[in-house]
Design a protein around this motif. Sequence first.
Motif, PDB file in Angstrom:
ATOM      1  N   LEU A  55       5.189   4.375 -20.485  1.00  0.00           N
ATOM      2  CA  LEU A  55       5.318   2.930 -20.439  1.00  0.00           C
ATOM      3  C   LEU A  55       4.682   2.418 -19.161  1.00  0.00           C
ATOM      4  CD1 LEU A  55       9.070   2.572 -21.531  1.00  0.00           C
ATOM      5  CD2 LEU A  55       7.074   2.053 -22.941  1.00  0.00           C
ATOM      6  N   SER A  56       4.464   1.124 -19.121  1.00  0.00           N
ATOM      7  CA  SER A  56       3.962   0.480 -17.910  1.00  0.00           C
ATOM      8  C   SER A  56       5.132   0.014 -17.054  1.00  0.00           C
ATOM      9  CB  SER A  56       3.067  -0.712 -18.274  1.00  0.00           C
ATOM     10  OG  SER A  56       1.910  -0.286 -18.974  1.00  0.00           O
ATOM     11  N   GLY A  57       5.000   0.186 -15.747  1.00  0.00           N
ATOM     12  CA  GLY A  57       6.021  -0.268 -14.806  1.00  0.00           C
ATOM     13  C   GLY A  57       5.425  -1.207 -13.778  1.00  0.00           C
ATOM     14  N   THR A  58       6.273  -1.994 -13.134  1.00  0.00           N
ATOM     15  CA  THR A  58       5.849  -2.972 -12.137  1.00  0.00           C
ATOM     16  C   THR A  58       6.535  -2.679 -10.817  1.00  0.00           C
ATOM     17  OG1 THR A  58       5.633  -4.631 -13.883  1.00  0.00           O
ATOM     18  CG2 THR A  58       5.616  -5.425 -11.617  1.00  0.00           C
ATOM     19  N   VAL A  59       5.761  -2.689  -9.739  1.00  0.00           N
ATOM     20  CA  VAL A  59       6.315  -2.432  -8.412  1.00  0.00           C
ATOM     21  C   VAL A  59       7.071  -3.678  -7.944  1.00  0.00           C
ATOM     22  CG1 VAL A  59       5.759  -1.871  -6.017  1.00  0.00           C
ATOM     23  CG2 VAL A  59       4.455  -0.838  -7.885  1.00  0.00           C
ATOM     24  N   ARG A  60       8.348  -3.486  -7.577  1.00  0.00           N
ATOM     25  CA  ARG A  60       9.203  -4.574  -7.125  1.00  0.00           C
ATOM     26  C   ARG A  60       9.857  -4.202  -5.801  1.00  0.00           C
ATOM     27  NH1 ARG A  60       7.943  -9.044 -10.164  1.00  0.00           N
ATOM     28  NH2 ARG A  60       8.112  -8.596 -12.381  1.00  0.00           N
ATOM     29  N   ALA A  61      10.301  -5.219  -5.064  1.00  0.00           N
ATOM     30  CA  ALA A  61      11.093  -4.982  -3.870  1.00  0.00           C
ATOM     31  C   ALA A  61      12.514  -4.617  -4.273  1.00  0.00           C
ATOM     32  CB  ALA A  61      11.094  -6.215  -2.976  1.00  0.00           C
ATOM     33  N   GLY A 225      11.946  10.344 -13.977  1.00  0.00           N
ATOM     34  CA  GLY A 225      10.612  10.172 -14.550  1.00  0.00           C
ATOM     35  C   GLY A 225       9.593  10.272 -13.436  1.00  0.00           C
ATOM     36  N   GLN A 226       8.382   9.872 -13.728  1.00  0.00           N
ATOM     37  CA  GLN A 226       7.340   9.862 -12.713  1.00  0.00           C
ATOM     38  C   GLN A 226       6.393   8.704 -12.971  1.00  0.00           C
ATOM     39  OE1 GLN A 226       5.170  13.552 -12.883  1.00  0.00           O
ATOM     40  NE2 GLN A 226       4.284  13.139 -14.887  1.00  0.00           N
ATOM     41  N   ALA A 227       5.795   8.231 -11.887  1.00  0.00           N
ATOM     42  CA  ALA A 227       4.844   7.117 -11.954  1.00  0.00           C
ATOM     43  C   ALA A 227       3.492   7.590 -11.458  1.00  0.00           C
ATOM     44  CB  ALA A 227       5.335   5.944 -11.114  1.00  0.00           C
ATOM     45  N   ARG A 228       2.443   7.175 -12.161  1.00  0.00           N
ATOM     46  CA  ARG A 228       1.080   7.504 -11.752  1.00  0.00           C
ATOM     47  C   ARG A 228       0.470   6.262 -11.111  1.00  0.00           C
ATOM     48  NH1 ARG A 228      -2.355  11.494 -12.695  1.00  0.00           N
ATOM     49  NH2 ARG A 228      -0.908  12.411 -14.204  1.00  0.00           N
ATOM     50  N   LEU A 229       0.062   6.407  -9.853  1.00  0.00           N
ATOM     51  CA  LEU A 229      -0.489   5.291  -9.097  1.00  0.00           C
ATOM     52  C   LEU A 229      -1.950   5.072  -9.462  1.00  0.00           C
ATOM     53  CD1 LEU A 229       1.065   6.107  -5.601  1.00  0.00           C
ATOM     54  CD2 LEU A 229       2.034   4.807  -7.504  1.00  0.00           C
ATOM     55  N   PRO A 230      -2.504   3.900  -9.115  1.00  0.00           N
ATOM     56  CA  PRO A 230      -3.922   3.641  -9.438  1.00  0.00           C
ATOM     57  C   PRO A 230      -4.882   4.662  -8.848  1.00  0.00           C
ATOM     58  CG  PRO A 230      -2.804   1.594  -8.863  1.00  0.00           C
ATOM     59  CD  PRO A 230      -1.838   2.698  -8.587  1.00  0.00           C
ATOM     60  N   ASP A 231      -4.529   5.293  -7.727  1.00  0.00           N
ATOM     61  CA  ASP A 231      -5.431   6.284  -7.127  1.00  0.00           C
ATOM     62  C   ASP A 231      -5.253   7.673  -7.713  1.00  0.00           C
ATOM     63  OD1 ASP A 231      -2.993   6.978  -6.128  1.00  0.00           O
ATOM     64  OD2 ASP A 231      -3.483   6.641  -4.025  1.00  0.00           O
ATOM     65  N   GLY A 232      -4.393   7.823  -8.729  1.00  0.00           N
ATOM     66  CA  GLY A 232      -4.207   9.096  -9.395  1.00  0.00           C
ATOM     67  C   GLY A 232      -3.012   9.902  -8.930  1.00  0.00           C
ATOM     68  N   ARG A 233      -2.402   9.537  -7.812  1.00  0.00           N
ATOM     69  CA  ARG A 233      -1.236  10.261  -7.326  1.00  0.00           C
ATOM     70  C   ARG A 233      -0.018   9.964  -8.198  1.00  0.00           C
ATOM     71  NH1 ARG A 233      -0.668   8.631  -1.205  1.00  0.00           N
ATOM     72  NH2 ARG A 233      -1.448   6.643  -2.051  1.00  0.00           N
ATOM     73  N   THR A 234       0.949  10.884  -8.184  1.00  0.00           N
ATOM     74  CA  THR A 234       2.187  10.699  -8.929  1.00  0.00           C
ATOM     75  C   THR A 234       3.360  10.619  -7.957  1.00  0.00           C
ATOM     76  OG1 THR A 234       2.461  13.096  -9.197  1.00  0.00           O
ATOM     77  CG2 THR A 234       1.310  11.883 -10.967  1.00  0.00           C
ATOM     78  N   VAL A 235       4.364   9.824  -8.346  1.00  0.00           N
ATOM     79  CA  VAL A 235       5.559   9.608  -7.530  1.00  0.00           C
ATOM     80  C   VAL A 235       6.772   9.833  -8.410  1.00  0.00           C
ATOM     81  CG1 VAL A 235       6.868   7.927  -6.175  1.00  0.00           C
ATOM     82  CG2 VAL A 235       4.376   7.969  -6.025  1.00  0.00           C
ATOM     83  N   ARG A 258      14.178   4.068  -8.313  1.00  0.00           N
ATOM     84  CA  ARG A 258      13.794   4.282  -6.922  1.00  0.00           C
ATOM     85  C   ARG A 258      12.511   5.102  -6.886  1.00  0.00           C
ATOM     86  NH1 ARG A 258      19.371   5.271  -6.595  1.00  0.00           N
ATOM     87  NH2 ARG A 258      18.960   7.511  -6.756  1.00  0.00           N
ATOM     88  N   ALA A 259      11.619   4.703  -6.009  1.00  0.00           N
ATOM     89  CA  ALA A 259      10.336   5.410  -5.855  1.00  0.00           C
ATOM     90  C   ALA A 259      10.039   5.486  -4.365  1.00  0.00           C
ATOM     91  CB  ALA A 259       9.223   4.691  -6.615  1.00  0.00           C
ATOM     92  N   ASP A 260      10.573   6.509  -3.717  1.00  0.00           N
ATOM     93  CA  ASP A 260      10.468   6.621  -2.260  1.00  0.00           C
ATOM     94  C   ASP A 260       9.051   6.914  -1.798  1.00  0.00           C
ATOM     95  OD1 ASP A 260      13.192   6.179  -2.133  1.00  0.00           O
ATOM     96  OD2 ASP A 260      13.676   8.315  -2.252  1.00  0.00           O
ATOM     97  N   SER A 270       2.140  -4.719  -8.535  1.00  0.00           N
ATOM     98  CA  SER A 270       1.156  -3.788  -9.084  1.00  0.00           C
ATOM     99  C   SER A 270       1.726  -3.088 -10.311  1.00  0.00           C
ATOM    100  CB  SER A 270       0.752  -2.754  -8.032  1.00  0.00           C
ATOM    101  OG  SER A 270       0.181  -3.376  -6.899  1.00  0.00           O
ATOM    102  N   VAL A 271       0.858  -2.818 -11.273  1.00  0.00           N
ATOM    103  CA  VAL A 271       1.261  -2.138 -12.509  1.00  0.00           C
ATOM    104  C   VAL A 271       0.907  -0.659 -12.395  1.00  0.00           C
ATOM    105  CG1 VAL A 271       0.941  -2.006 -15.012  1.00  0.00           C
ATOM    106  CG2 VAL A 271       0.958  -4.228 -13.865  1.00  0.00           C
ATOM    107  N   VAL A 272       1.870   0.202 -12.688  1.00  0.00           N
ATOM    108  CA  VAL A 272       1.662   1.649 -12.648  1.00  0.00           C
ATOM    109  C   VAL A 272       2.062   2.236 -13.999  1.00  0.00           C
ATOM    110  CG1 VAL A 272       2.036   1.800 -10.159  1.00  0.00           C
ATOM    111  CG2 VAL A 272       3.981   2.025 -11.709  1.00  0.00           C
TER     112      VAL A 272
END
Length: 366
Positions: A55-61, A225-235, A258-260, A270-272
Amino acid sequence: MKVMALRRASLSVVGLIVMGLTAGCQRIETPRAETPTPVVATAAVEPLTASGLGLSGTVRARVEAPLAFQVGGRIAARRVDAGQSVQAGQVLFELDPSDLEQAVRAAEADVAAAEAALRTAQADLERVRTLATQGFVSAQATDRAQLAAREAASRRDAAQARLAQVRNGRAYAQLRAPAAGVVTEVTGQPGQVVAAGQPVATLAQAGAREVEVFFPETVTPPATGQARLPDGRTVALALREAAPMVDTLARTRRARYRADGLPAELPLGSVVSTQFALPGQPTAPLDAGASPVGTWRVPVGALDERAEGPRVWRVRDGKLETVPVRVLRVDNRHAVVAAPLQAGERVVALGTHLLQQGMTVQERAR
Protein backbone atom coordinates in the motif's frame (compact mmCIF):
# COMPACT_ATOMS: atom_id res chain seq x y z
CA MET A 1 -49.27 -1.78 -90.89
CA LYS A 2 -46.17 0.33 -91.10
CA VAL A 3 -47.28 2.30 -88.04
CA MET A 4 -47.73 -0.90 -86.04
CA ALA A 5 -44.31 -2.16 -87.11
CA LEU A 6 -42.68 1.09 -86.01
CA ARG A 7 -44.37 0.88 -82.60
CA ARG A 8 -43.18 -2.69 -82.11
CA ALA A 9 -39.62 -1.69 -83.00
CA SER A 10 -39.70 1.28 -80.57
CA LEU A 11 -40.92 -0.90 -77.72
CA SER A 12 -38.21 -3.45 -78.42
CA VAL A 13 -35.50 -0.77 -78.27
CA VAL A 14 -36.87 0.65 -75.00
CA GLY A 15 -36.96 -2.83 -73.48
CA LEU A 16 -33.34 -3.50 -74.45
CA ILE A 17 -32.26 -0.20 -72.88
CA VAL A 18 -34.10 -0.96 -69.62
CA MET A 19 -32.59 -4.44 -69.47
CA GLY A 20 -29.10 -3.02 -70.04
CA LEU A 21 -29.51 -0.47 -67.31
CA THR A 22 -30.80 -3.10 -64.90
CA ALA A 23 -27.90 -5.40 -65.62
CA GLY A 24 -25.45 -2.52 -65.20
CA CYS A 25 -26.93 -1.65 -61.83
CA GLN A 26 -26.63 -5.22 -60.72
CA ARG A 27 -22.94 -5.31 -61.71
CA ILE A 28 -22.12 -2.08 -59.72
CA GLU A 29 -21.33 -2.93 -56.10
CA THR A 30 -21.22 -0.25 -53.41
CA PRO A 31 -17.92 -0.55 -51.48
CA ARG A 32 -18.41 -1.43 -47.82
CA ALA A 33 -16.70 0.63 -45.13
CA GLU A 34 -14.35 -1.48 -43.05
CA THR A 35 -15.02 -1.38 -39.28
CA PRO A 36 -11.84 -0.24 -37.46
CA THR A 37 -10.38 -2.57 -34.85
CA PRO A 38 -11.11 -1.25 -31.34
CA VAL A 39 -8.10 -0.01 -29.36
CA VAL A 40 -8.04 -1.00 -25.69
CA ALA A 41 -5.74 0.05 -22.86
CA THR A 42 -4.10 -2.97 -21.27
CA ALA A 43 -1.91 -3.58 -18.23
CA ALA A 44 0.20 -6.52 -17.16
CA VAL A 45 -1.00 -8.45 -14.13
CA GLU A 46 1.32 -8.26 -11.12
CA PRO A 47 1.88 -11.41 -9.05
CA LEU A 48 1.55 -11.16 -5.28
CA THR A 49 2.52 -13.60 -2.61
CA ALA A 50 -0.34 -14.98 -0.61
CA SER A 51 0.80 -13.17 2.52
CA GLY A 52 1.96 -9.82 1.13
CA LEU A 53 0.10 -6.53 0.93
CA GLY A 54 1.56 -3.41 -0.65
CA LEU A 55 0.00 0.00 0.00
CA SER A 56 0.97 3.64 -0.22
CA GLY A 57 1.81 5.50 2.98
CA THR A 58 2.22 9.18 3.84
CA VAL A 59 4.92 10.65 6.06
CA ARG A 60 3.35 12.51 9.00
CA ALA A 61 4.56 14.21 12.16
CA ARG A 62 4.04 12.31 15.39
CA VAL A 63 2.07 15.27 16.80
CA GLU A 64 -0.15 17.33 14.48
CA ALA A 65 -2.09 19.84 16.58
CA PRO A 66 -4.74 22.33 15.42
CA LEU A 67 -4.01 25.79 16.85
CA ALA A 68 -6.75 28.11 18.14
CA PHE A 69 -7.17 31.22 20.28
CA GLN A 70 -8.33 30.75 23.85
CA VAL A 71 -10.50 33.86 23.51
CA GLY A 72 -12.71 35.10 20.71
CA GLY A 73 -12.21 38.23 18.63
CA ARG A 74 -11.22 39.67 15.28
CA ILE A 75 -7.89 38.63 13.78
CA ALA A 76 -5.72 41.73 13.40
CA ALA A 77 -2.55 40.16 11.99
CA ARG A 78 -1.32 36.87 10.56
CA ARG A 79 2.42 36.37 10.88
CA VAL A 80 2.87 32.88 9.42
CA ASP A 81 2.27 31.06 6.13
CA ALA A 82 1.65 27.41 5.35
CA GLY A 83 4.88 25.45 5.06
CA GLN A 84 6.83 27.84 7.28
CA SER A 85 9.05 26.52 10.07
CA VAL A 86 8.45 28.13 13.47
CA GLN A 87 10.07 28.08 16.90
CA ALA A 88 8.42 27.53 20.26
CA GLY A 89 6.84 30.77 21.51
CA GLN A 90 6.84 32.48 18.12
CA VAL A 91 3.80 34.71 17.52
CA LEU A 92 1.62 33.30 14.74
CA PHE A 93 -1.59 35.38 14.94
CA GLU A 94 -2.80 38.46 16.82
CA LEU A 95 -6.32 39.53 17.76
CA ASP A 96 -7.60 43.09 18.00
CA PRO A 97 -6.91 43.85 21.71
CA SER A 98 -9.36 46.77 22.08
CA ASP A 99 -12.16 44.85 23.80
CA LEU A 100 -9.69 42.90 25.92
CA GLU A 101 -8.07 46.12 27.15
CA GLN A 102 -11.46 47.49 28.15
CA ALA A 103 -12.22 44.28 30.01
CA VAL A 104 -8.96 44.67 31.96
CA ARG A 105 -9.83 48.26 32.92
CA ALA A 106 -13.29 47.19 34.07
CA ALA A 107 -11.83 44.39 36.17
CA GLU A 108 -9.29 46.77 37.73
CA ALA A 109 -12.11 49.12 38.66
CA ASP A 110 -14.02 46.25 40.26
CA VAL A 111 -10.95 45.34 42.33
CA ALA A 112 -10.57 48.95 43.50
CA ALA A 113 -14.21 49.11 44.51
CA ALA A 114 -14.01 45.79 46.32
CA GLU A 115 -10.91 46.88 48.24
CA ALA A 116 -12.62 50.12 49.28
CA ALA A 117 -15.67 48.19 50.47
CA LEU A 118 -13.39 45.87 52.46
CA ARG A 119 -11.63 48.77 54.17
CA THR A 120 -15.00 50.26 55.11
CA ALA A 121 -16.24 46.94 56.48
CA GLN A 122 -13.04 46.48 58.51
CA ALA A 123 -13.32 50.00 59.95
CA ASP A 124 -16.95 49.35 60.94
CA LEU A 125 -15.90 46.12 62.60
CA GLU A 126 -13.25 47.90 64.70
CA ARG A 127 -15.76 50.54 65.85
CA VAL A 128 -18.35 47.92 66.77
CA ARG A 129 -15.75 45.97 68.76
CA THR A 130 -14.78 49.13 70.65
CA LEU A 131 -18.41 49.86 71.49
CA ALA A 132 -18.97 46.26 72.51
CA THR A 133 -16.15 46.43 75.10
CA GLN A 134 -17.88 49.46 76.58
CA GLY A 135 -21.22 47.69 76.60
CA PHE A 136 -22.93 50.04 74.17
CA VAL A 137 -23.74 47.38 71.47
CA SER A 138 -24.85 43.79 71.66
CA ALA A 139 -22.87 40.72 70.69
CA GLN A 140 -25.26 40.26 67.77
CA ALA A 141 -24.15 43.58 66.27
CA THR A 142 -20.54 42.46 66.54
CA ASP A 143 -21.31 39.23 64.69
CA ARG A 144 -23.04 41.14 61.89
CA ALA A 145 -20.03 43.43 61.51
CA GLN A 146 -17.69 40.43 61.34
CA LEU A 147 -19.83 38.77 58.67
CA ALA A 148 -19.90 42.00 56.62
CA ALA A 149 -16.10 42.22 56.75
CA ARG A 150 -15.74 38.61 55.63
CA GLU A 151 -18.16 39.18 52.76
CA ALA A 152 -16.24 42.26 51.65
CA ALA A 153 -13.00 40.26 51.72
CA SER A 154 -14.56 37.51 49.58
CA ARG A 155 -15.79 40.08 47.07
CA ARG A 156 -12.30 41.53 46.93
CA ASP A 157 -10.79 38.09 46.28
CA ALA A 158 -13.33 37.38 43.51
CA ALA A 159 -12.60 40.73 41.85
CA GLN A 160 -8.87 40.03 41.94
CA ALA A 161 -9.43 36.58 40.35
CA ARG A 162 -11.49 38.13 37.56
CA LEU A 163 -8.75 40.70 36.99
CA ALA A 164 -6.14 37.94 36.65
CA GLN A 165 -8.44 36.12 34.22
CA VAL A 166 -8.97 39.10 31.92
CA ARG A 167 -5.26 39.89 32.01
CA ASN A 168 -4.59 36.35 30.83
CA GLY A 169 -7.20 36.90 28.13
CA ARG A 170 -5.33 39.98 26.99
CA ALA A 171 -2.18 37.86 26.70
CA TYR A 172 -4.19 35.26 24.76
CA ALA A 173 -4.69 37.86 22.02
CA GLN A 174 -1.37 36.60 20.71
CA LEU A 175 -1.41 33.01 19.44
CA ARG A 176 2.05 31.53 19.95
CA ALA A 177 3.51 28.27 18.70
CA PRO A 178 3.43 25.71 21.54
CA ALA A 179 6.49 23.92 20.12
CA ALA A 180 8.91 24.05 17.23
CA GLY A 181 7.67 22.58 13.96
CA VAL A 182 6.16 23.30 10.56
CA VAL A 183 2.82 25.00 9.94
CA THR A 184 1.08 22.65 7.53
CA GLU A 185 -2.21 24.54 7.13
CA VAL A 186 -3.46 28.09 7.70
CA THR A 187 -7.19 28.88 7.72
CA GLY A 188 -7.38 32.12 9.72
CA GLN A 189 -7.17 35.41 7.84
CA PRO A 190 -6.86 39.06 8.98
CA GLY A 191 -10.29 40.59 9.58
CA GLN A 192 -11.92 37.24 10.32
CA VAL A 193 -13.90 37.00 13.55
CA VAL A 194 -13.17 33.73 15.32
CA ALA A 195 -14.59 32.08 18.42
CA ALA A 196 -12.55 30.66 21.24
CA GLY A 197 -11.27 27.22 20.24
CA GLN A 198 -11.88 27.70 16.50
CA PRO A 199 -8.80 26.30 14.63
CA VAL A 200 -6.89 28.83 12.56
CA ALA A 201 -3.77 26.75 11.73
CA THR A 202 -2.25 23.28 12.08
CA LEU A 203 1.23 22.71 13.47
CA ALA A 204 3.24 19.56 12.76
CA GLN A 205 5.63 19.49 15.67
CA ALA A 206 9.29 18.72 15.13
CA GLY A 207 10.61 15.40 16.37
CA ALA A 208 9.36 11.87 15.79
CA ARG A 209 7.66 11.16 12.48
CA GLU A 210 5.39 8.36 11.38
CA VAL A 211 3.89 6.72 8.30
CA GLU A 212 0.12 6.85 7.91
CA VAL A 213 -1.49 3.98 5.96
CA PHE A 214 -5.13 3.35 5.04
CA PHE A 215 -6.06 -0.34 4.93
CA PRO A 216 -9.10 -1.93 3.23
CA GLU A 217 -11.95 -2.49 5.66
CA THR A 218 -11.46 -6.28 5.53
CA VAL A 219 -7.80 -6.09 6.63
CA THR A 220 -6.67 -5.71 10.24
CA PRO A 221 -3.56 -3.49 10.34
CA PRO A 222 -0.57 -5.78 11.07
CA ALA A 223 1.87 -5.05 13.88
CA THR A 224 4.94 -4.64 11.66
CA GLY A 225 5.90 -3.84 8.10
CA GLN A 226 8.44 -1.94 6.08
CA ALA A 227 8.50 1.22 3.99
CA ARG A 228 10.51 1.78 0.83
CA LEU A 229 11.80 5.34 0.50
CA PRO A 230 12.13 7.20 -2.82
CA ASP A 231 15.90 6.58 -2.80
CA GLY A 232 15.37 2.81 -2.54
CA ARG A 233 16.18 2.37 1.15
CA THR A 234 13.81 0.46 3.43
CA VAL A 235 12.69 1.42 6.95
CA ALA A 236 11.08 -0.85 9.52
CA LEU A 237 7.53 0.04 10.61
CA ALA A 238 5.93 -0.67 14.00
CA LEU A 239 2.22 -0.13 14.61
CA ARG A 240 1.50 2.66 17.13
CA GLU A 241 -2.24 3.13 16.75
CA ALA A 242 -5.09 1.94 14.54
CA ALA A 243 -8.54 3.41 14.11
CA PRO A 244 -11.15 1.27 15.88
CA MET A 245 -13.80 1.98 13.23
CA VAL A 246 -13.99 1.85 9.45
CA ASP A 247 -14.44 5.15 7.65
CA THR A 248 -18.03 5.19 6.40
CA LEU A 249 -17.19 6.93 3.11
CA ALA A 250 -13.83 5.49 2.07
CA ARG A 251 -14.42 2.07 3.72
CA THR A 252 -10.85 2.07 5.02
CA ARG A 253 -9.11 1.86 8.39
CA ARG A 254 -6.41 4.36 9.30
CA ALA A 255 -3.22 3.20 11.02
CA ARG A 256 -0.10 5.03 12.22
CA TYR A 257 3.32 3.32 12.19
CA ARG A 258 6.49 4.43 13.95
CA ALA A 259 9.39 4.78 11.53
CA ASP A 260 12.53 5.70 13.46
CA GLY A 261 14.81 5.46 10.43
CA LEU A 262 13.15 8.14 8.30
CA PRO A 263 15.76 10.64 7.06
CA ALA A 264 15.35 14.21 8.30
CA GLU A 265 15.45 15.60 4.75
CA LEU A 266 12.35 13.65 3.71
CA PRO A 267 9.59 16.29 3.74
CA LEU A 268 6.27 15.82 5.49
CA GLY A 269 3.55 14.58 3.15
CA SER A 270 5.95 12.44 1.10
CA VAL A 271 4.44 9.23 -0.27
CA VAL A 272 6.32 5.97 0.37
CA SER A 273 5.60 2.38 -0.62
CA THR A 274 4.80 0.03 2.25
CA GLN A 275 4.74 -3.75 2.48
CA PHE A 276 3.04 -5.81 5.17
CA ALA A 277 2.88 -9.49 6.01
CA LEU A 278 -0.72 -10.70 6.21
CA PRO A 279 -2.32 -14.08 6.90
CA GLY A 280 -2.32 -16.37 3.80
CA GLN A 281 -4.98 -15.76 1.20
CA PRO A 282 -7.15 -18.61 -0.08
CA THR A 283 -5.73 -20.52 -3.05
CA ALA A 284 -8.71 -22.76 -3.71
CA PRO A 285 -10.16 -22.90 -7.24
CA LEU A 286 -12.89 -20.48 -8.15
CA ASP A 287 -15.36 -23.31 -8.83
CA ALA A 288 -15.49 -27.06 -8.95
CA GLY A 289 -13.17 -28.57 -11.51
CA ALA A 290 -11.11 -25.40 -12.00
CA SER A 291 -7.34 -25.35 -11.62
CA PRO A 292 -5.68 -23.67 -8.62
CA VAL A 293 -5.43 -19.91 -8.87
CA GLY A 294 -2.79 -17.35 -7.96
CA THR A 295 -3.04 -13.93 -6.35
CA TRP A 296 -2.65 -11.00 -8.70
CA ARG A 297 -2.89 -7.22 -8.61
CA VAL A 298 -4.76 -5.57 -11.49
CA PRO A 299 -6.02 -2.02 -12.12
CA VAL A 300 -9.35 -1.47 -10.42
CA GLY A 301 -10.81 -0.52 -13.83
CA ALA A 302 -10.05 -4.03 -15.13
CA LEU A 303 -12.84 -5.56 -13.04
CA ASP A 304 -16.02 -6.38 -14.95
CA GLU A 305 -18.84 -7.16 -12.51
CA ARG A 306 -21.77 -7.58 -14.85
CA ALA A 307 -24.39 -10.29 -14.45
CA GLU A 308 -21.88 -13.12 -14.95
CA GLY A 309 -19.91 -12.21 -11.80
CA PRO A 310 -16.47 -10.62 -11.29
CA ARG A 311 -14.08 -11.20 -14.19
CA VAL A 312 -11.27 -9.64 -16.19
CA TRP A 313 -10.67 -9.59 -19.93
CA ARG A 314 -7.42 -11.22 -21.02
CA VAL A 315 -5.90 -10.41 -24.43
CA ARG A 316 -4.46 -13.36 -26.36
CA ASP A 317 -3.32 -13.11 -29.97
CA GLY A 318 -5.34 -9.95 -30.42
CA LYS A 319 -8.62 -11.49 -29.17
CA LEU A 320 -10.47 -11.14 -25.88
CA GLU A 321 -11.39 -13.90 -23.50
CA THR A 322 -12.96 -13.66 -20.05
CA VAL A 323 -11.28 -14.94 -16.90
CA PRO A 324 -13.44 -15.32 -13.74
CA VAL A 325 -11.84 -13.91 -10.59
CA ARG A 326 -12.42 -13.72 -6.86
CA VAL A 327 -11.97 -10.19 -5.50
CA LEU A 328 -9.83 -10.21 -2.35
CA ARG A 329 -9.14 -6.51 -1.77
CA VAL A 330 -9.84 -3.23 -3.53
CA ASP A 331 -8.42 0.25 -3.03
CA ASN A 332 -8.75 3.42 -5.07
CA ARG A 333 -6.17 2.28 -7.67
CA HIS A 334 -5.79 -1.50 -7.66
CA ALA A 335 -7.68 -4.70 -6.96
CA VAL A 336 -6.15 -7.90 -5.61
CA VAL A 337 -7.82 -10.93 -7.15
CA ALA A 338 -7.49 -14.68 -7.15
CA ALA A 339 -7.56 -15.89 -10.75
CA PRO A 340 -6.04 -18.53 -13.09
CA LEU A 341 -3.66 -16.06 -14.71
CA GLN A 342 0.01 -16.22 -15.56
CA ALA A 343 2.83 -13.74 -15.10
CA GLY A 344 3.22 -11.43 -18.08
CA GLU A 345 -0.36 -11.75 -19.31
CA ARG A 346 -2.19 -8.52 -20.07
CA VAL A 347 -5.74 -7.58 -19.25
CA VAL A 348 -7.94 -4.72 -20.41
CA ALA A 349 -7.59 -1.90 -17.87
CA LEU A 350 -10.51 0.37 -18.86
CA GLY A 351 -13.90 0.19 -20.54
CA THR A 352 -14.64 -3.45 -19.75
CA HIS A 353 -18.42 -2.92 -20.00
CA LEU A 354 -18.08 -2.54 -23.79
CA LEU A 355 -16.25 -5.82 -24.43
CA GLN A 356 -17.48 -9.13 -25.83
CA GLN A 357 -16.03 -12.63 -25.87
CA GLY A 358 -13.77 -13.23 -28.87
CA MET A 359 -13.67 -9.57 -29.94
CA THR A 360 -10.62 -8.59 -31.97
CA VAL A 361 -8.80 -5.63 -30.42
CA GLN A 362 -5.61 -3.65 -30.73
CA GLU A 363 -3.58 -3.17 -27.54
CA ARG A 364 -2.34 0.14 -26.20
CA ALA A 365 -0.22 -0.50 -23.11
CA ARG A 366 -0.73 1.85 -20.18
